[in-house]
Write a protein that holds these residues in place. Structure first.
Motif, mmCIF file in Angstrom:
data_model
loop_
_atom_site.group_PDB
_atom_site.id
_atom_site.type_symbol
_atom_site.label_atom_id
_atom_site.label_comp_id
_atom_site.label_asym_id
_atom_site.label_seq_id
_atom_site.Cartn_x
_atom_site.Cartn_y
_atom_site.Cartn_z
ATOM 1 N N ALA A 82 -2.515 -10.585 -10.365
ATOM 2 C CA ALA A 82 -1.075 -10.856 -10.334
ATOM 3 C C ALA A 82 -0.777 -12.337 -10.511
ATOM 4 C CB ALA A 82 -0.479 -10.354 -9.023
ATOM 5 N N MET A 83 -1.539 -13.186 -9.820
ATOM 6 C CA MET A 83 -1.258 -14.615 -9.891
ATOM 7 C C MET A 83 -1.421 -15.156 -11.309
ATOM 8 S SD MET A 83 -0.260 -15.253 -6.888
ATOM 9 C CE MET A 83 -0.190 -17.030 -6.857
ATOM 10 N N CYS A 84 -2.296 -14.545 -12.081
ATOM 11 C CA CYS A 84 -2.529 -14.992 -13.459
ATOM 12 C C CYS A 84 -1.544 -14.366 -14.440
ATOM 13 C CB CYS A 84 -3.956 -14.665 -13.881
ATOM 14 S SG CYS A 84 -5.227 -15.497 -12.917
ATOM 15 N N VAL A 85 -1.407 -13.038 -14.384
ATOM 16 C CA VAL A 85 -0.580 -12.372 -15.393
ATOM 17 C C VAL A 85 0.899 -12.704 -15.217
ATOM 18 C CG1 VAL A 85 -2.244 -10.511 -15.736
ATOM 19 C CG2 VAL A 85 -0.367 -10.182 -14.110
ATOM 20 N N ASN A 86 1.350 -12.907 -13.976
ATOM 21 C CA ASN A 86 2.749 -13.273 -13.777
ATOM 22 C C ASN A 86 3.056 -14.653 -14.357
ATOM 23 O OD1 ASN A 86 3.255 -10.867 -12.453
ATOM 24 N ND2 ASN A 86 3.086 -11.729 -10.399
ATOM 25 N N ASP A 87 2.093 -15.565 -14.288
ATOM 26 C CA ASP A 87 2.280 -16.883 -14.909
ATOM 27 C C ASP A 87 2.403 -16.760 -16.426
ATOM 28 O OD1 ASP A 87 2.225 -18.242 -12.511
ATOM 29 O OD2 ASP A 87 0.246 -19.114 -12.790
ATOM 30 N N LYS A 202 6.113 -4.390 12.994
ATOM 31 C CA LYS A 202 6.774 -3.286 12.290
ATOM 32 C C LYS A 202 5.833 -2.088 12.131
ATOM 33 C CE LYS A 202 9.826 -4.207 9.136
ATOM 34 N NZ LYS A 202 11.068 -4.039 9.931
ATOM 35 N N ASP A 203 5.261 -1.650 13.241
ATOM 36 C CA ASP A 203 4.401 -0.465 13.305
ATOM 37 C C ASP A 203 3.081 -0.622 12.555
ATOM 38 O OD1 ASP A 203 6.361 0.888 14.822
ATOM 39 O OD2 ASP A 203 7.404 1.477 12.985
ATOM 40 N N LYS A 204 2.697 -1.853 12.231
ATOM 41 C CA LYS A 204 1.426 -2.109 11.562
ATOM 42 C C LYS A 204 0.751 -3.292 12.235
ATOM 43 C CE LYS A 204 2.960 -0.676 6.916
ATOM 44 N NZ LYS A 204 3.109 -1.118 5.507
ATOM 45 N N ARG A 205 -0.513 -3.511 11.922
ATOM 46 C CA ARG A 205 -1.156 -4.764 12.293
ATOM 47 C C ARG A 205 -0.650 -5.841 11.340
ATOM 48 N NH1 ARG A 205 -7.461 -3.620 11.980
ATOM 49 N NH2 ARG A 205 -6.750 -2.938 9.925
ATOM 50 N N ILE A 206 -0.362 -7.008 11.885
ATOM 51 C CA ILE A 206 0.200 -8.049 11.030
ATOM 52 C C ILE A 206 -0.805 -8.479 9.951
ATOM 53 C CG2 ILE A 206 -0.490 -10.105 12.365
ATOM 54 C CD1 ILE A 206 2.495 -11.052 11.844
ATOM 55 N N GLY A 207 -2.090 -8.347 10.245
ATOM 56 C CA GLY A 207 -3.087 -8.656 9.224
ATOM 57 C C GLY A 207 -2.959 -7.762 8.012
ATOM 58 N N ASP A 208 -2.660 -6.480 8.221
ATOM 59 C CA ASP A 208 -2.459 -5.561 7.105
ATOM 60 C C ASP A 208 -1.208 -5.919 6.318
ATOM 61 O OD1 ASP A 208 -4.747 -3.962 7.599
ATOM 62 O OD2 ASP A 208 -3.667 -2.876 9.165
ATOM 63 N N VAL A 209 -0.151 -6.325 7.019
ATOM 64 C CA VAL A 209 1.084 -6.742 6.349
ATOM 65 C C VAL A 209 0.814 -7.951 5.462
ATOM 66 C CG1 VAL A 209 3.417 -7.646 6.706
ATOM 67 C CG2 VAL A 209 2.552 -5.793 8.157
ATOM 68 N N LEU A 210 0.038 -8.891 5.985
ATOM 69 C CA LEU A 210 -0.252 -10.111 5.221
ATOM 70 C C LEU A 210 -1.138 -9.837 4.014
ATOM 71 C CD1 LEU A 210 -0.861 -12.578 8.182
ATOM 72 C CD2 LEU A 210 1.142 -12.484 6.679
ATOM 73 N N LEU A 211 -1.835 -8.721 4.004
ATOM 74 C CA LEU A 211 -2.695 -8.372 2.870
ATOM 75 C C LEU A 211 -1.984 -7.509 1.827
ATOM 76 C CD1 LEU A 211 -6.184 -7.666 4.482
ATOM 77 C CD2 LEU A 211 -5.461 -9.659 3.144
ATOM 78 N N THR A 212 -0.691 -7.259 1.997
ATOM 79 C CA THR A 212 0.053 -6.514 0.972
ATOM 80 C C THR A 212 -0.137 -7.196 -0.381
ATOM 81 O OG1 THR A 212 1.718 -5.896 2.615
ATOM 82 C CG2 THR A 212 2.316 -5.662 0.281
ATOM 83 N N PRO A 213 -0.567 -6.462 -1.404
ATOM 84 C CA PRO A 213 -0.866 -7.113 -2.688
ATOM 85 C C PRO A 213 0.374 -7.716 -3.348
ATOM 86 C CG PRO A 213 -1.885 -4.941 -2.572
ATOM 87 C CD PRO A 213 -0.960 -5.039 -1.396
ATOM 88 N N THR A 214 0.152 -8.765 -4.082
ATOM 89 C CA THR A 214 1.196 -9.433 -4.855
ATOM 90 C C THR A 214 1.756 -8.495 -5.916
ATOM 91 O OG1 THR A 214 0.040 -11.535 -4.553
ATOM 92 C CG2 THR A 214 1.674 -11.435 -6.332
ATOM 93 N N ASN A 215 3.076 -8.466 -6.045
ATOM 94 C CA ASN A 215 3.696 -7.675 -7.108
ATOM 95 C C ASN A 215 3.266 -8.167 -8.483
ATOM 96 O OD1 ASN A 215 5.173 -5.717 -5.774
ATOM 97 N ND2 ASN A 215 7.062 -6.904 -5.719
ATOM 98 N N ILE A 216 3.007 -7.234 -9.372
ATOM 99 C CA ILE A 216 2.757 -7.534 -10.779
ATOM 100 C C ILE A 216 4.018 -7.139 -11.544
ATOM 101 C CG2 ILE A 216 1.412 -6.843 -12.812
ATOM 102 C CD1 ILE A 216 -1.020 -6.628 -10.951
ATOM 103 N N TYR A 217 4.602 -8.080 -12.278
ATOM 104 C CA TYR A 217 5.925 -7.886 -12.871
ATOM 105 C C TYR A 217 5.906 -7.548 -14.356
ATOM 106 C CZ TYR A 217 7.520 -9.899 -8.478
ATOM 107 O OH TYR A 217 7.766 -10.118 -7.144
ATOM 108 N N VAL A 218 4.735 -7.357 -14.922
ATOM 109 C CA VAL A 218 4.624 -7.171 -16.369
ATOM 110 C C VAL A 218 5.456 -5.991 -16.848
ATOM 111 C CG1 VAL A 218 3.042 -6.656 -18.260
ATOM 112 C CG2 VAL A 218 2.350 -8.248 -16.445
ATOM 113 N N LYS A 219 5.304 -4.833 -16.224
ATOM 114 C CA LYS A 219 5.996 -3.637 -16.694
ATOM 115 C C LYS A 219 7.476 -3.654 -16.352
ATOM 116 C CE LYS A 219 1.774 -0.900 -16.738
ATOM 117 N NZ LYS A 219 1.014 0.261 -16.177
ATOM 118 N N ASP A 220 7.896 -4.530 -15.441
ATOM 119 C CA ASP A 220 9.319 -4.699 -15.152
ATOM 120 C C ASP A 220 9.998 -5.598 -16.177
ATOM 121 O OD1 ASP A 220 9.311 -3.419 -12.363
ATOM 122 O OD2 ASP A 220 7.814 -4.997 -12.134
#
Length: 330
Positions: A82-87, A202-220
Motif C-alpha cells: 500500500a505504501m508504494c502503490v498509493n504513492d 472497542k471490543d478488540k486488543r489495541i494491538g490488533d487495531v493498530l495492525l489494521t492494514p493500510t488501505n490500497i486506493y488503486v481500484k477506487d
C-alpha cells in the motif's frame, strides 16, 4: 567451516523459494515474461502510445515491531504494498509490478512466507504482479526473530495523462478518502504512548487495531481518472496533512482543510487525549483520511458519490486558495 556455521542457512532459503513460487503466480497478469527464480524479472509493456514509468519505494516503519510483538505477520505485507502503490497512484499511474526485500537475522521460512503472503494479497488488491524480490539473512546485524521489509513498485501512465498538479487553480475542492486507521505512519510515537498491546479498545486488543492494514486506493481511484478531471493527489503518509497535501501543488496555493467535515476516528482521538498536541497530530498522522484528491468544484460531489459507490467513504474536506504552500486547519 560452512556457511551455516556463520549463521546463514541456504537450505532454509531454498525452502522459502519453493514455498513462494506457486503463491506469487496468483498475482501474475499480462506482461509478466519471467518472474521469481531468475536473476532479473521481465515485464513487457503493451498497448501504450507514449508510456511513462512511475516508481516508488517504501517500508512500514516501526509498525513492523508491533506485528512481531503480536506474532501476527500475515497482514504487514499489505501495508508494504500500500505504501508504494498509493504513492505511484498519486501521479495517475497504474501499478504494473512489485518487488520485495526481506532482511532478517535468522531466516524462518514460515515467518517469511507469512509476510510475503501479505505482500501477495496486497498486490492482488492493487492489481499488480509480484515478480521478484530479495531475502537476506544477516546474522549479527539483526537479532533472531527480528526482520525488516521494504517494497519497490513500478507503475505506468500515458504521458499526456500524468497527474502533476499543473491544472490546480484557486477554488478547486479537496476530496478525502477514508483511511483504515493509522496506516503505516507515526508508529514510533504510537509505541511511546501505547505500551500495552493487550489493552482493550472497542471490543478488540489495541494491538490488533493498530495492525489494521493500510488501505490500497488503486481500484477506487483509477476509474475516476477516466471520468473526472483529477488535478492532483496526495497520499497522506509521514508528515500528515500538513506536509503531504502541499506536495500536489505546482503553483502558489494553500489548502484550507475543514476539521469538522468528517468524523475523526476514535484511535486518533485516543492518541490526542493521551498528550499529543493537535498540530502534531495533523503533521504525524492521517487523521482518518488516507488519500486527498483535488478536483474542480463542479465535480467534487459526483467524485464523492462515485468513490462511495465503490465501498469507501469520502468527503469534501477543503478547498484551494492562493498562498505559499501551507495547510490551514479551520
Amino acid at each position: 567451516m560452512r556457511y551455516c556455521d556463520a549463521g546463514v542457512n541456504i537450505d532454509e532459503g531454498n525452502r522459502l523459494v519453493s514455498m513462494l513460487k506457486g503463491m506469487v503466480k496468483e498475482t501474475y497478469k499480462e506482461g509478466v515474461l519471467e518472474g521469481v527464480g531468475g536473476f532479473g524479472a521481465l515485464f513487457e509493456i503493451k498497448n501504450y502510445k507514449n508510456p511513462v514509468l512511475v516508481s516508488g519505494c517504501d517500508g512500514v516503519g516501526t509498525k513492523l515491531k508491533i506485528a512481531i510483538d503480536m506474532k501476527k505477520l500475515d497482514t504487514i505485507g499489505i501495508d508494504c504494498v500500500a505504501m508504494c502503490v498509493n504513492d505511484v497512484l498519486c501521479h495517475g499511474a497504474k501499478p504494473l509490478f512489485f518487488l520485495d526485500y526481506f532482511a532478517c537475522g535468522k531466516l524462518s521460512a514460515e515467518d517469511a512466507f507469512n509476510v510475503i503472503k501479505g505482500i501477495k494479497d496486497g498486490c492482488i488488491l492493487a492489481g499488480c504482479s509480484l515478480i521478484g524480490g530479495e531475502t537476506a539473512e544477516m546474522p549479527g546485524f539483526y537479532e533472531d526473530g527480528e526482520f525488516d521489509i521494504a517494497g519497490f513498485c513500478v507503475g505506468i501512465v500515458e504521458k499526456d495523462k500524468i497527474v502533476d498538479g499543473s491544472k490546480i487553480k484557486e477554488g478547486d475542492l479537496l476530496v478525502g478518502i477514508e483511511s483504515s486507521g493509522c496506516h503505516s505512519n507515526g508508529y514510533s510515537l504510537i509505541r511511546k504512548i501505547i505500551t500495552d498491546l493487550e489493552e482493550p479498545f472497542k471490543d478488540k486488543r489495541i494491538g490488533d487495531v493498530l495492525l489494521t492494514p493500510t488501505n490500497i486506493y488503486v481500484k477506487d481511484v483509477l476509474p475516476l481518472l477516466d471520468k473526472f478531471d483529477v488535478k492532483g493527489m496526495a497520499h497522506i503518509t509521514g508528515g500528515g496533512f500538513l506536509e503531504n497535501i502541499p506536495r500536489m501543488f505546482k503553483g502558489d496555493f494553500n489548502a484550507v482543510v475543514y476539521k469538522d467535515s468528517y468524523e475523526i476516528p476514535d484511535i486518533f482521538k485516543l492518541l490526542q487525549q493521551r498528550g499529543v498536541e493537535e498540530t502534531e497530530m495533523y503533521r504525524t498522522f492521517n487523521m482518518g483520511i488516507g488519500l486527498v484528491i483535488c478536483v474542480d468544484k463542479n465535480e467534487a460531489e459526483e467524485v464523492v458519490r462515485t468513490i462511495e459507490e465503490g465501498g469507501k467513504s469520502a468527503y469534501i474536506i477543503g478547498e484551494v486558495v492562493k498562498g505559499g504552500g501551507r495547510v490551514c486547519l479551520i
